[in-house]
Design a protein around this motif. Structure first.
Motif, mmCIF file in Angstrom:
data_model
loop_
_atom_site.group_PDB
_atom_site.id
_atom_site.type_symbol
_atom_site.label_atom_id
_atom_site.label_comp_id
_atom_site.label_asym_id
_atom_site.label_seq_id
_atom_site.Cartn_x
_atom_site.Cartn_y
_atom_site.Cartn_z
ATOM 1 N N ALA A 34 0.825 -1.210 0.000
ATOM 2 C CA ALA A 34 0.000 0.000 0.000
ATOM 3 C C ALA A 34 0.860 1.261 0.000
ATOM 4 O O ALA A 34 0.438 2.301 -0.521
ATOM 5 C CB ALA A 34 -0.940 -0.001 1.200
ATOM 6 N N ASP A 35 2.064 1.190 0.574
ATOM 7 C CA ASP A 35 2.976 2.337 0.522
ATOM 8 C C ASP A 35 3.301 2.700 -0.920
ATOM 9 O O ASP A 35 3.443 3.875 -1.266
ATOM 10 C CB ASP A 35 4.277 2.023 1.268
ATOM 11 N N LEU A 36 3.431 1.683 -1.772
ATOM 12 C CA LEU A 36 3.743 1.920 -3.183
ATOM 13 C C LEU A 36 2.544 2.525 -3.904
ATOM 14 O O LEU A 36 2.683 3.438 -4.716
ATOM 15 C CB LEU A 36 4.153 0.611 -3.861
ATOM 16 N N ILE A 37 1.360 2.004 -3.593
ATOM 17 C CA ILE A 37 0.137 2.517 -4.227
ATOM 18 C C ILE A 37 -0.067 3.974 -3.822
ATOM 19 O O ILE A 37 -0.462 4.806 -4.628
ATOM 20 C CB ILE A 37 -1.076 1.657 -3.819
ATOM 21 N N MET A 94 -6.057 -5.840 1.279
ATOM 22 C CA MET A 94 -5.591 -4.642 0.572
ATOM 23 C C MET A 94 -6.677 -3.569 0.537
ATOM 24 O O MET A 94 -6.412 -2.383 0.745
ATOM 25 C CB MET A 94 -5.173 -5.016 -0.852
ATOM 26 N N ARG A 95 -7.907 -3.969 0.288
ATOM 27 C CA ARG A 95 -9.027 -3.018 0.266
ATOM 28 C C ARG A 95 -9.160 -2.317 1.619
ATOM 29 O O ARG A 95 -9.293 -1.094 1.695
ATOM 30 C CB ARG A 95 -10.327 -3.748 -0.083
ATOM 31 N N THR A 96 -9.106 -3.106 2.701
ATOM 32 C CA THR A 96 -9.214 -2.540 4.045
ATOM 33 C C THR A 96 -8.087 -1.555 4.329
ATOM 34 O O THR A 96 -8.310 -0.454 4.848
ATOM 35 C CB THR A 96 -9.205 -3.658 5.102
ATOM 36 N N GLU A 97 -6.862 -1.943 3.980
ATOM 37 C CA GLU A 97 -5.699 -1.087 4.239
ATOM 38 C C GLU A 97 -5.807 0.235 3.482
ATOM 39 O O GLU A 97 -5.526 1.312 4.040
ATOM 40 C CB GLU A 97 -4.419 -1.824 3.834
ATOM 41 N N LEU A 98 -6.222 0.173 2.216
ATOM 42 C CA LEU A 98 -6.341 1.391 1.416
ATOM 43 C C LEU A 98 -7.431 2.310 1.960
ATOM 44 O O LEU A 98 -7.252 3.529 2.074
ATOM 45 C CB LEU A 98 -6.614 1.049 -0.043
ATOM 46 N N LEU A 99 -8.579 1.722 2.313
ATOM 47 C CA LEU A 99 -9.669 2.532 2.866
ATOM 48 C C LEU A 99 -9.270 3.171 4.187
ATOM 49 O O LEU A 99 -9.643 4.315 4.478
ATOM 50 C CB LEU A 99 -10.928 1.682 3.035
ATOM 51 N N ASN A 100 -8.509 2.446 5.015
ATOM 52 C CA ASN A 100 -8.028 3.002 6.283
ATOM 53 C C ASN A 100 -7.101 4.199 6.059
ATOM 54 O O ASN A 100 -6.943 5.054 6.939
ATOM 55 C CB ASN A 100 -7.289 1.933 7.097
ATOM 56 N N VAL A 103 -7.792 5.981 0.867
ATOM 57 C CA VAL A 103 -7.592 5.767 -0.563
ATOM 58 C C VAL A 103 -8.693 4.853 -1.084
ATOM 59 O O VAL A 103 -8.833 3.712 -0.619
ATOM 60 C CB VAL A 103 -6.207 5.127 -0.846
ATOM 61 N N TYR A 104 -9.481 5.347 -2.060
ATOM 62 C CA TYR A 104 -10.477 4.466 -2.670
ATOM 63 C C TYR A 104 -9.930 3.987 -4.006
ATOM 64 O O TYR A 104 -9.825 4.747 -4.969
ATOM 65 C CB TYR A 104 -11.820 5.160 -2.891
ATOM 66 N N LYS A 105 -9.567 2.741 -4.029
ATOM 67 C CA LYS A 105 -8.995 2.143 -5.234
ATOM 68 C C LYS A 105 -9.441 0.689 -5.262
ATOM 69 O O LYS A 105 -9.072 -0.088 -4.382
ATOM 70 C CB LYS A 105 -7.467 2.240 -5.178
ATOM 71 N N PRO A 106 -10.256 0.297 -6.238
ATOM 72 C CA PRO A 106 -10.730 -1.095 -6.291
ATOM 73 C C PRO A 106 -9.572 -2.084 -6.414
ATOM 74 O O PRO A 106 -8.544 -1.782 -7.031
ATOM 75 C CB PRO A 106 -11.618 -1.118 -7.539
ATOM 76 N N VAL A 107 -9.754 -3.249 -5.830
ATOM 77 C CA VAL A 107 -8.759 -4.326 -5.896
ATOM 78 C C VAL A 107 -9.447 -5.557 -6.478
ATOM 79 O O VAL A 107 -10.517 -5.956 -5.996
ATOM 80 C CB VAL A 107 -8.189 -4.654 -4.500
ATOM 81 N N ALA A 108 -8.864 -6.150 -7.515
ATOM 82 C CA ALA A 108 -9.496 -7.290 -8.185
ATOM 83 C C ALA A 108 -8.514 -8.435 -8.361
ATOM 84 O O ALA A 108 -7.356 -8.225 -8.737
ATOM 85 C CB ALA A 108 -10.038 -6.868 -9.559
ATOM 86 N N THR A 109 -8.983 -9.644 -8.075
ATOM 87 C CA THR A 109 -8.197 -10.853 -8.330
ATOM 88 C C THR A 109 -8.662 -11.488 -9.631
ATOM 89 O O THR A 109 -9.856 -11.694 -9.835
ATOM 90 C CB THR A 109 -8.369 -11.864 -7.183
ATOM 91 N N GLY A 181 -7.470 1.943 -13.330
ATOM 92 C CA GLY A 181 -7.016 2.436 -12.036
ATOM 93 C C GLY A 181 -7.172 1.453 -10.893
ATOM 94 O O GLY A 181 -7.152 1.858 -9.719
ATOM 95 N N GLN A 182 -7.324 0.164 -11.200
ATOM 96 C CA GLN A 182 -7.482 -0.823 -10.147
ATOM 97 C C GLN A 182 -6.148 -1.477 -9.785
ATOM 98 O O GLN A 182 -5.226 -1.533 -10.603
ATOM 99 C CB GLN A 182 -8.479 -1.898 -10.585
ATOM 100 N N VAL A 183 -6.060 -1.958 -8.552
ATOM 101 C CA VAL A 183 -4.950 -2.814 -8.143
ATOM 102 C C VAL A 183 -5.329 -4.227 -8.555
ATOM 103 O O VAL A 183 -6.420 -4.702 -8.233
ATOM 104 C CB VAL A 183 -4.731 -2.750 -6.615
ATOM 105 N N VAL A 184 -4.436 -4.907 -9.271
ATOM 106 C CA VAL A 184 -4.759 -6.221 -9.819
ATOM 107 C C VAL A 184 -3.885 -7.294 -9.181
ATOM 108 O O VAL A 184 -2.673 -7.123 -9.045
ATOM 109 C CB VAL A 184 -4.558 -6.250 -11.352
ATOM 110 N N ILE A 185 -4.515 -8.400 -8.794
ATOM 111 C CA ILE A 185 -3.813 -9.584 -8.295
ATOM 112 C C ILE A 185 -3.956 -10.664 -9.360
ATOM 113 O O ILE A 185 -5.080 -11.022 -9.735
ATOM 114 C CB ILE A 185 -4.413 -10.068 -6.968
ATOM 115 N N ALA A 186 -2.842 -11.144 -9.894
ATOM 116 C CA ALA A 186 -2.904 -12.074 -11.028
ATOM 117 C C ALA A 186 -1.754 -13.074 -10.990
ATOM 118 O O ALA A 186 -0.766 -12.880 -10.288
ATOM 119 C CB ALA A 186 -2.868 -11.292 -12.349
#
Length: 310
Positions: A34-37, A94-100, A103-109, A181-186
């Motif tokens: 999340a520091d990088l995001i 990741m979603r929880t950490e960003l919202l805390n 930062v609102y940024k969707p995360v998708a696997t 603009g989403q964070v992607v897990i792949a």
């Protein structure tokens, strides 16, 4: 200002082994990523699945042993299961950490399939050990099914091939989510290995080396940097010996020479160095950073880690 595109490859230590360890592990891991995001990087995350896919395969094999009327679960399906449940924990953390952080940024696997060559030499020389320890009778039964086994302490275990990744089937979906603009897990666990048979994709009885898959992923999304997080601060020559020499920088040609000389442990640092060589190629822009998870911020700032360039 254009955002920098990076792929972050998480190792075993970022996830743990058991379900409780994974739950705790991802909560710590996402803080570093999340520091990088937060620094406005476009981030794709990939991860290992060694303990998890082994646990799933063992559980499914034991289930079929107890209930023979059920069909055995193919290795490719076990890989898909591991991608799903690791991605579930990782994306929610990741979603929880960003919202805390506000930062609102969707995360998708993305359930990711990776094509391999059916004639890859790895299929004739399997090396990856999976599953539970079997008796001699059970091992013989596995061999009659066409599977490979190897002798280990206490009995026998299955071994499967580790072919090289050729292409990522869902690459367009990954790019589209990144562009949105989403964070992607792949490519979790190196991706689900599949064989292309016309328009059909057939699951292969194999696993793909996660670091090589990370390099392929970074290449196909045109990332500028691949960050490989592992359990050591820096790449070392003579690792674990009295002559251990940590490396701050490494050039591709040097890396090739060290690989040829056997400086890096097979199955440990060797695939990471090979991944760096594959990703960078002849590019003067691309680079690979190898370091510990809890040191990634300092490594990006140039204070630690090993940076590999052309």
């Amino acid at each position: 200002m254009k955002k920098k595109k990076i792929v972050v490859a998480l190792g075993h230590h970022a996830l743990g082994t058991t379900l409780p360890q994974q739950k705790t592990g991802v909560e710590k891991t996402v803080k570093a990523v999340a520091d990088l995001i937060g620094d406005d990087y476009e981030v794709v995350i990939t991860h290992g699945n060694g303990p998890q896919v082994g646990m799933i395969h063992m559980a499914m094999a034991e289930f079929c042993r107890i209930y023979p009327e059920y069909t055995a679960t193919p290795m490719s399906v076990c890989s898909a299961m591991s991608q799903g449940y690791i991605g579930y924990d990782l994306q929610n953390a990741m979603r929880t950490e960003l919202l805390n952080r506000g930062v609102y940024k969707p995360v998708a696997t993305i359930l990711t399939q990776v094509t391999v060559d059916p004639y890859d030499d790895a299929f004739y020389h399997p090396t990856k050990i999976i599953g539970r320890v079997m008796s001699a009778e059970e091992a013989e039964a596995e061999e009659k099914k066409g599977n490979y086994v190897t002798k280990v302490e206490g009995g026998y275990r299955r071994i499967v091939a580790a072919p090289k990744p050729l292409d990522i089937v869902e690459k367009d979906a990954i790019r589209a989510l990144l562009d949105a603009g989403q964070v992607v897990i792949a490519c979790g666990g190196g991706g689900i290995p599949v064989l292309a048979q016309g328009n059909h994709l057939k699951g292969a009885s194999a696993v793909i080396e996660k670091d090589l898959a990370a390099a392929k992923l970074a290449d196909l999304v045109d990332a500028e940097e691949l960050i490989i997080l592992t359990d050591v601060e820096k790449v070392c020559l003579g690792h674990g010996t009295a002559k251990e020499q940590p490396l701050d920088e490494l050039h591709v040609e040097q890396a090739k020479e060290y690989l040829k000389a056997g400086e890096f442990g097979a199955g440990a640092m060797e695939p990471k160095i090979q991944a760096a060589i594959d990703f960078i190629g002849n590019s003067a822009i691309r680079k690979v950073l190898i370091t510990k998870l809890n040191m990634v911020k300092a490594a990006i700032d140039g204070s630690t880690g090993t940076m590999i360039r052309k």
